[in-house]
Design a protein around this motif. Structure first.
Motif, PDB file in Angstrom:
ATOM      1  N   LEU A 555       0.821  -1.208   0.000  1.00  0.00           N
ATOM      2  CA  LEU A 555       0.000   0.000   0.000  1.00  0.00           C
ATOM      3  C   LEU A 555       0.855   1.258   0.000  1.00  0.00           C
ATOM      4  O   LEU A 555       0.494   2.264  -0.625  1.00  0.00           O
ATOM      5  N   MET A 556       1.965   1.226   0.691  1.00  0.00           N
ATOM      6  CA  MET A 556       2.821   2.404   0.744  1.00  0.00           C
ATOM      7  C   MET A 556       3.412   2.724  -0.632  1.00  0.00           C
ATOM      8  O   MET A 556       3.820   3.853  -0.888  1.00  0.00           O
ATOM      9  N   GLU A 557       3.432   1.738  -1.526  1.00  0.00           N
ATOM     10  CA  GLU A 557       3.956   1.958  -2.876  1.00  0.00           C
ATOM     11  C   GLU A 557       2.892   2.483  -3.829  1.00  0.00           C
ATOM     12  O   GLU A 557       3.193   2.778  -4.994  1.00  0.00           O
ATOM     13  N   MET A 558       1.644   2.595  -3.355  1.00  0.00           N
ATOM     14  CA  MET A 558       0.536   2.967  -4.234  1.00  0.00           C
ATOM     15  C   MET A 558       0.126   4.399  -3.929  1.00  0.00           C
ATOM     16  O   MET A 558      -0.598   4.660  -2.970  1.00  0.00           O
ATOM     17  N   PRO A 559       0.525   5.368  -4.723  1.00  0.00           N
ATOM     18  CA  PRO A 559       0.364   6.776  -4.383  1.00  0.00           C
ATOM     19  C   PRO A 559      -1.079   7.246  -4.305  1.00  0.00           C
ATOM     20  O   PRO A 559      -1.369   8.207  -3.583  1.00  0.00           O
ATOM     21  N   LEU A 560      -2.012   6.595  -5.002  1.00  0.00           N
ATOM     22  CA  LEU A 560      -3.381   7.083  -4.985  1.00  0.00           C
ATOM     23  C   LEU A 560      -4.159   6.578  -3.789  1.00  0.00           C
ATOM     24  O   LEU A 560      -5.307   6.962  -3.593  1.00  0.00           O
ATOM     25  N   LEU A 561      -3.589   5.674  -3.004  1.00  0.00           N
ATOM     26  CA  LEU A 561      -4.271   5.199  -1.806  1.00  0.00           C
ATOM     27  C   LEU A 561      -3.926   6.131  -0.642  1.00  0.00           C
ATOM     28  O   LEU A 561      -2.755   6.332  -0.343  1.00  0.00           O
ATOM     29  N   PRO A 562      -4.923   6.745   0.007  1.00  0.00           N
ATOM     30  CA  PRO A 562      -4.632   7.648   1.125  1.00  0.00           C
ATOM     31  C   PRO A 562      -3.771   6.964   2.172  1.00  0.00           C
ATOM     32  O   PRO A 562      -3.928   5.788   2.476  1.00  0.00           O
ATOM     33  N   ASN A 563      -2.828   7.697   2.724  1.00  0.00           N
ATOM     34  CA  ASN A 563      -1.923   7.138   3.717  1.00  0.00           C
ATOM     35  C   ASN A 563      -2.653   6.579   4.923  1.00  0.00           C
ATOM     36  O   ASN A 563      -2.161   5.683   5.602  1.00  0.00           O
ATOM     37  N   ALA A 564      -3.851   7.118   5.181  1.00  0.00           N
ATOM     38  CA  ALA A 564      -4.602   6.650   6.347  1.00  0.00           C
ATOM     39  C   ALA A 564      -4.894   5.168   6.255  1.00  0.00           C
ATOM     40  O   ALA A 564      -4.867   4.445   7.252  1.00  0.00           O
ATOM     41  N   ALA A 565      -5.154   4.686   5.036  1.00  0.00           N
ATOM     42  CA  ALA A 565      -5.447   3.256   4.892  1.00  0.00           C
ATOM     43  C   ALA A 565      -4.234   2.428   5.271  1.00  0.00           C
ATOM     44  O   ALA A 565      -4.336   1.408   5.957  1.00  0.00           O
TER      45      ALA A 565
END
Length: 573
Positions: A555-565
């Protein structure tokens, strides 16, 4: 001579664990319950006991072994090379003078994970009170007031009796047949109930069930919840990949399953293990992130169910796609698909497509006529090169070869024969029923990367129905044993030769169908996949800390996913 009921109690049938290898039906009568279960789980050893030799004689033709004994006085009459997995008492305990020693003794033959199913009448049923009040209490040949009934049970007395002999009451389900009459009776006596201090609504709930079905465990076991959403059912995909597997796992008493919509995801209470299966999801962008964020925050282990080549769906190639990288694990149908999906998520499990139940055989009724079935979605590129040959064979065979086409109007219109029938897209049960009326099933697949990742579902569907498969070597060459369980073709010429052979030799087609049905019964029943599925889900839950760490990194590699997730995943236990 008395008439013996010859039908299965479906409330019992759906609760016999499909992973069972030995099942004992006490009071088996004609063996209808065991016969119905055998169509779901042909490998199981089905044992039966009955006091009456007449129905037992019919049961002996349906089950693996039947004994005529008195369970109150005789020991179990079977030689067991392994413990019994489930013992069924359908409408039996009320006929015993003292059932508790019987249950205690039989429980010794259960496996440690074994269960009992008990169906008993409800002594609080409204009709008892009605007859007592009217003074019309009389025993009858059958039913609640069966003249051979010796015992009566309420929910409380049944639970107390089971616990007293060391068994674990796990679940109880009402069997309701006439709720309107129960409500009407409760309404009529409501003033008297109120005067007695009895809540009329509570009384109505107790008085409505005619019977109760109890699930009883030999020892306590941890339960697990498996929830899933699913696509609108089209072509059986949702049934084979989601609906039937969840129904099958629910036959295990420790597995709770449910289907949910995206806005109806209730979290199980406490620390119960919980798995959420997303069926062929598209989770790109903010909407996808919101779905994943909610599931992860609620503590679910999230699995994507996907059974097609992902490159066929353009949006699933985006770098921010969550369907595979944003979940803990992926389940699919073939090793070829698993290899593709592991490039997106290393945690992949293959569950091949399986058959839920062996249908009744309904074909080969007229040896002078062969009917070829074709039913598929979006397959014109596969069948178009073969159509000249199909029309050539149809012209030569005349009325001896008929065609049943489902869904594909183009295929139907291109066939140059009057001996054809068309059915528009239909539900899965209708699809299987139409297939089962045919003798040959045509399964063409062009050699493409997309097709090479397909499963052999159409072969095992045909085999289950005793229909001879005439199939491309693509995909089906890995499952069909040429000349024994089906016929394979590599080109149009081979298709012509094989189809002409089948039309000229109905006995060949029937032999292929029989062998394919035998293969499906022995190897490709959904019952055989229940235990591995449950074990995998339990293993995912046991490894959730490890899986959460891997998911967090993706998830940390996926820029469009909000960091909160990502933060929520990292905070999960």
């Amino acid at each position: 001579m008395p008439a013996y009921p010859d039908h299965a109690n479906n409330d019992l049938l759906e609760r016999i664990p499909l992973s069972a290898r030995v099942v004992l039906d006490v009071g088996c009568s004609t063996g209808a319950l065991g016969a119905a279960y055998k169509r779901l789980n042909p490998r199981a050893r089905l044992l039966g006991i009955d006091k009456d030799p007449v129905p037992a004689a019919l049961a002996a033709r349906r089950l693996d072994q039947v004994a005529v004994v008195d369970v109150e006085h005789d020991p179990l009459p079977f030689t067991l090379d392994r413990p019994i997995d489930c013992i069924v008492y359908g409408d039996v305990l009320e006929h015993l003078s003292d059932p508790w020693p019987v249950l205690r003794r039989h429980a010794e033959a259960l496996s440690d994970d074994g269960s009992m199913l008990i169906c008993v009448p409800n002594m609080q049923h409204w009709s008892f009170a009605d007859r007592l009040l009217r003074g019309t209490w009389k025993y009858e040949p059958d039913g609640l007031l069966d003249e051979t009934h010796l015992r009566w049970y309420s929910l409380e007395t049944m639970r107390e009796g089971l616990e007293a002999i060391g068994l674990v009451p796990h679940e109880v389900s009402p069997r309701v047949f006439d709720a309107a009459s129960a409500q009407e009776f409760a309404g009529m006596i409501a003033p008297a109930l109120t005067r007695l201090g009895v809540d009329p609504a509570a009384y109505a709930r107790r008085a409505t069930p005619l019977q109760y079905v109890w699930r009883v465990l030999k020892q306590p076991r941890q339960s697990i919840t498996v929830a899933a959403n699913m696509l609108e059912p089209v072509g059986g995909v949702s049934h084979v990949r989601v609906v039937y597997p969840l129904q099958a796992m629910r036959s295990d008493p420790t597995v709770q399953t449910r289907f949910v919509s995206s806005g109806d995801i209730n979290v199980p209470a406490g620390d119960m293990p919980r798995i959420f299966v997303l069926h062929r999801p598209t989770l790109a962008g903010d909407r996808g992130a919101a779905v994943i964020r909610k599931l992860l925050a609620d503590g679910w282990v999230v699995v994507t169910e996907f059974d097609d080549h992902p490159d066929h769906f353009g949006m699933l190639n985006a770098d921010d796609e969550l369907a595979f990288r944003g979940v803990h694990a992926v389940q699919t149908s073939t090793p070829a698909l698993a290899a593709i999906l592991r490039t997106r998520n290393p945690e992949v499990m293959v569950f091949p497509n399986m058959i839920r139940v062996l249908p009744e055989v309904r074909n080969f009724l007229d040896p002078q006529v062969m009917t070829l079935f074709f039913g598929a979605l979006n397959r014109e590129r596969d069948w178009a090169p073969l159509m000249p040959v199909l029309n050539e064979v149809a012209e030569k065979a005349g009325g001896r070869l008929r065609f049943r086409v489902l869904h594909d109007q183009g295929f139907f219109d291109t066939l140059r024969t009057p001996h054809k029938q068309f059915t528009p897209t239909c539900d899965y049960d209708t699809y299987l029923a139409l297939l089962g009326q045919c003798e040959i099933s045509l399964m063409p697949l062009e050699d493409t990367p997309f097709n090479r990742a397909k499963s052999d579902l159409k072969f095992i569907e045909a085999g289950a129905c005793r229909v001879a498969s005439l199939a491309s070597h693509i995909v089906y060459g890995d499952s069909i044993e040429e000349g024994r369980t089906g016929l394979l073709f590599h080109n149009a010429g081979e298709l012509r030769d094989r189809l002409l052979r089948l039309v000229a030799m109905p006995e060949l087609a029937r032999g292929l169908g029989d062998a394919a049905r035998h293969y499906v019964a022995g190897e490709r029943m959904l019952a055989y996949q229940v235990a591995p599925r449950i074990a995998w889900y339990r293993s995912l839950w046991a490894r959730r800390a490890e899986l959460n760490s891997a998911l967090h990194a993706r998830l940390m590699e996926m820029p469009l996913l909000p960091n909160a997730a990502s933060a929520e995943v990292g905070a999960m236990p």
